[in-house]
Scaffold this motif. Sequence first.
Motif, PDB file in Angstrom:
ATOM      1  N   VAL A 159       0.714  -0.896  -0.185  1.00  0.00           N
ATOM      2  CA  VAL A 159      -0.483  -0.315   0.345  1.00  0.00           C
ATOM      3  C   VAL A 159       0.643   1.048   0.376  1.00  0.00           C
ATOM      4  O   VAL A 159       0.026   2.014  -0.726  1.00  0.00           O
ATOM      5  N   LEU A 160       1.888   1.377   0.707  1.00  0.00           N
ATOM      6  CA  LEU A 160       2.606   2.211   0.809  1.00  0.00           C
ATOM      7  C   LEU A 160       3.317   2.028  -0.161  1.00  0.00           C
ATOM      8  O   LEU A 160       3.517   3.939  -0.950  1.00  0.00           O
ATOM      9  N   TYR A 161       3.904   1.600  -0.916  1.00  0.00           N
ATOM     10  CA  TYR A 161       3.946   1.727  -2.272  1.00  0.00           C
ATOM     11  C   TYR A 161       3.279   2.458  -2.946  1.00  0.00           C
ATOM     12  O   TYR A 161       4.100   2.274  -4.248  1.00  0.00           O
ATOM     13  N   LEU A 162       2.270   1.555  -3.350  1.00  0.00           N
ATOM     14  CA  LEU A 162       1.167   2.295  -4.252  1.00  0.00           C
ATOM     15  C   LEU A 162       0.849   3.955  -4.251  1.00  0.00           C
ATOM     16  O   LEU A 162       0.637   4.290  -5.160  1.00  0.00           O
ATOM     17  N   VAL A 163       0.958   3.875  -2.697  1.00  0.00           N
ATOM     18  CA  VAL A 163       0.598   5.317  -2.363  1.00  0.00           C
ATOM     19  C   VAL A 163       1.981   6.429  -3.461  1.00  0.00           C
ATOM     20  O   VAL A 163       1.461   7.243  -3.995  1.00  0.00           O
ATOM     21  N   VAL A 164       3.477   5.905  -2.956  1.00  0.00           N
ATOM     22  CA  VAL A 164       4.240   6.235  -3.323  1.00  0.00           C
ATOM     23  C   VAL A 164       4.033   6.206  -5.772  1.00  0.00           C
ATOM     24  O   VAL A 164       4.230   7.494  -6.282  1.00  0.00           O
ATOM     25  N   VAL A 165       4.168   5.873  -5.930  1.00  0.00           N
ATOM     26  CA  VAL A 165       3.569   4.932  -7.523  1.00  0.00           C
ATOM     27  C   VAL A 165       2.124   6.262  -8.063  1.00  0.00           C
ATOM     28  O   VAL A 165       2.984   7.379  -9.045  1.00  0.00           O
ATOM     29  N   VAL A 166       1.416   6.395  -6.504  1.00  0.00           N
ATOM     30  CA  VAL A 166       0.719   7.409  -7.157  1.00  0.00           C
ATOM     31  C   VAL A 166       0.704   8.862  -7.035  1.00  0.00           C
ATOM     32  O   VAL A 166       0.333   8.917  -8.287  1.00  0.00           O
ATOM     33  N   VAL A 167       1.374   9.235  -6.630  1.00  0.00           N
ATOM     34  CA  VAL A 167       2.393  10.658  -6.726  1.00  0.00           C
ATOM     35  C   VAL A 167       3.470  11.040  -7.755  1.00  0.00           C
ATOM     36  O   VAL A 167       3.301  12.049  -7.882  1.00  0.00           O
ATOM     37  N   ARG A 168       3.680   9.824  -7.746  1.00  0.00           N
ATOM     38  CA  ARG A 168       4.574  10.251  -8.520  1.00  0.00           C
ATOM     39  C   ARG A 168       4.086  10.004 -10.309  1.00  0.00           C
ATOM     40  O   ARG A 168       4.440  11.238 -11.337  1.00  0.00           O
ATOM     41  N   ALA A 169       3.055   9.131 -10.441  1.00  0.00           N
ATOM     42  CA  ALA A 169       2.280   9.256 -11.344  1.00  0.00           C
ATOM     43  C   ALA A 169       1.703  10.952 -11.903  1.00  0.00           C
ATOM     44  O   ALA A 169       1.170  11.493 -12.720  1.00  0.00           O
ATOM     45  N   VAL A 170       0.889  11.073 -10.534  1.00  0.00           N
ATOM     46  CA  VAL A 170      -0.092  12.321 -11.104  1.00  0.00           C
ATOM     47  C   VAL A 170       1.455  14.035 -11.685  1.00  0.00           C
ATOM     48  O   VAL A 170       1.067  14.387 -12.075  1.00  0.00           O
ATOM     49  N   ALA A 171       2.514  13.414 -10.746  1.00  0.00           N
ATOM     50  CA  ALA A 171       3.543  15.006 -10.977  1.00  0.00           C
ATOM     51  C   ALA A 171       3.918  14.365 -12.884  1.00  0.00           C
ATOM     52  O   ALA A 171       4.492  15.253 -13.485  1.00  0.00           O
ATOM     53  N   PHE A 172       4.068  13.558 -13.006  1.00  0.00           N
ATOM     54  CA  PHE A 172       4.031  13.302 -14.313  1.00  0.00           C
ATOM     55  C   PHE A 172       2.357  13.099 -15.366  1.00  0.00           C
ATOM     56  O   PHE A 172       3.018  14.110 -16.805  1.00  0.00           O
ATOM     57  N   LEU A 173       1.759  13.768 -15.264  1.00  0.00           N
ATOM     58  CA  LEU A 173       0.493  13.517 -15.684  1.00  0.00           C
ATOM     59  C   LEU A 173       0.167  15.227 -15.615  1.00  0.00           C
ATOM     60  O   LEU A 173      -0.231  16.319 -16.356  1.00  0.00           O
ATOM     61  N   GLN A 174       1.029  15.523 -14.580  1.00  0.00           N
ATOM     62  CA  GLN A 174       0.750  17.454 -14.684  1.00  0.00           C
ATOM     63  C   GLN A 174       2.382  18.190 -15.244  1.00  0.00           C
ATOM     64  O   GLN A 174       2.405  19.254 -15.264  1.00  0.00           O
ATOM     65  N   SER A 175       3.289  17.639 -15.750  1.00  0.00           N
ATOM     66  CA  SER A 175       4.159  17.824 -16.817  1.00  0.00           C
ATOM     67  C   SER A 175       3.506  18.812 -18.197  1.00  0.00           C
ATOM     68  O   SER A 175       4.697  19.449 -18.837  1.00  0.00           O
ATOM     69  N   GLY A 176       2.855  17.896 -18.906  1.00  0.00           N
ATOM     70  CA  GLY A 176       1.913  18.481 -19.603  1.00  0.00           C
ATOM     71  C   GLY A 176       2.638  17.997 -21.037  1.00  0.00           C
ATOM     72  O   GLY A 176       2.512  18.105 -21.897  1.00  0.00           O
ATOM     73  N   GLN A 177       4.050  17.250 -20.522  1.00  0.00           N
ATOM     74  CA  GLN A 177       4.541  16.388 -21.706  1.00  0.00           C
ATOM     75  C   GLN A 177       3.863  14.895 -22.068  1.00  0.00           C
ATOM     76  O   GLN A 177       3.971  14.370 -21.222  1.00  0.00           O
ATOM     77  N   PRO A 178       3.726  14.609 -23.682  1.00  0.00           N
ATOM     78  CA  PRO A 178       3.386  13.961 -24.266  1.00  0.00           C
ATOM     79  C   PRO A 178       4.051  12.454 -22.903  1.00  0.00           C
ATOM     80  O   PRO A 178       3.013  11.772 -23.031  1.00  0.00           O
ATOM     81  N   VAL A 179       5.434  12.433 -23.740  1.00  0.00           N
ATOM     82  CA  VAL A 179       5.530  11.166 -22.768  1.00  0.00           C
ATOM     83  C   VAL A 179       5.577  11.556 -21.304  1.00  0.00           C
ATOM     84  O   VAL A 179       5.585  10.143 -20.800  1.00  0.00           O
ATOM     85  N   GLY A 180       5.327  12.075 -20.502  1.00  0.00           N
ATOM     86  CA  GLY A 180       5.365  12.109 -19.105  1.00  0.00           C
ATOM     87  C   GLY A 180       3.669  11.895 -18.566  1.00  0.00           C
ATOM     88  O   GLY A 180       3.309  11.519 -17.931  1.00  0.00           O
ATOM     89  N   ILE A 181       2.927  12.309 -19.580  1.00  0.00           N
ATOM     90  CA  ILE A 181       1.623  12.040 -19.909  1.00  0.00           C
ATOM     91  C   ILE A 181       1.402  10.420 -19.595  1.00  0.00           C
ATOM     92  O   ILE A 181       0.581   9.845 -18.476  1.00  0.00           O
ATOM     93  N   ALA A 182       1.751   9.977 -20.590  1.00  0.00           N
ATOM     94  CA  ALA A 182       1.798   8.765 -21.181  1.00  0.00           C
ATOM     95  C   ALA A 182       2.216   7.378 -19.347  1.00  0.00           C
ATOM     96  O   ALA A 182       1.591   6.596 -19.515  1.00  0.00           O
ATOM     97  N   ILE A 183       3.571   7.849 -19.875  1.00  0.00           N
ATOM     98  CA  ILE A 183       3.975   7.120 -18.191  1.00  0.00           C
ATOM     99  C   ILE A 183       3.194   7.514 -17.195  1.00  0.00           C
ATOM    100  O   ILE A 183       2.990   6.503 -16.088  1.00  0.00           O
TER     101      ILE A 183
END
Length: 144
Positions: free
Chosen positions: A15-39
């Motif tokens: 669960v801790l790992y999944l929380v960290v992954v979700v936080v990183r996913a949100v950061a990638f989505l907010q990057s605005g870059q197509p590759v970042g959004i895909a990641i």
Amino acid sequence: MRAFGGAVLMAAVLVLYLVVVVVRAVAFLQSGQPVGIAIGVALLVLPVIGAYLLVRELLFGLQATRLTRRLAAEEPLPGSDAPRRASGRVERTAADAAFPAYAEAAEARPDDWRAWLRLGLAYDDAGDRRRARAAVRRAIALFR
């Protein structure tokens, strides 16, 4: 009970790992870059899969424990009187010798959850975890 504690600890770590992954996913989505959004999207899919598998395994463990306790209240479990190694595991030769009787019982009574649970426990004593899990899953399905 130690196995349950270990499962709860591993679930907490996951669960801790999944929380960290979700936080990183949100950061990638907010990057605005197509590759970042895909990641970011890919990283959001992984926690969903991980949570599903975690819940599935915890439910399997709880159901298997419930059935094993019920069977233990009715009769001795397979391997309960077998010689054991220092680790507590049943000696392999004893497990292999007892196994055919449980396999025959499950074949003779294919709709009996007790026979399938005994077979799953016998598989586990013999060291075949994959078949043990399959037999226990069948016992759980038959119990329902």
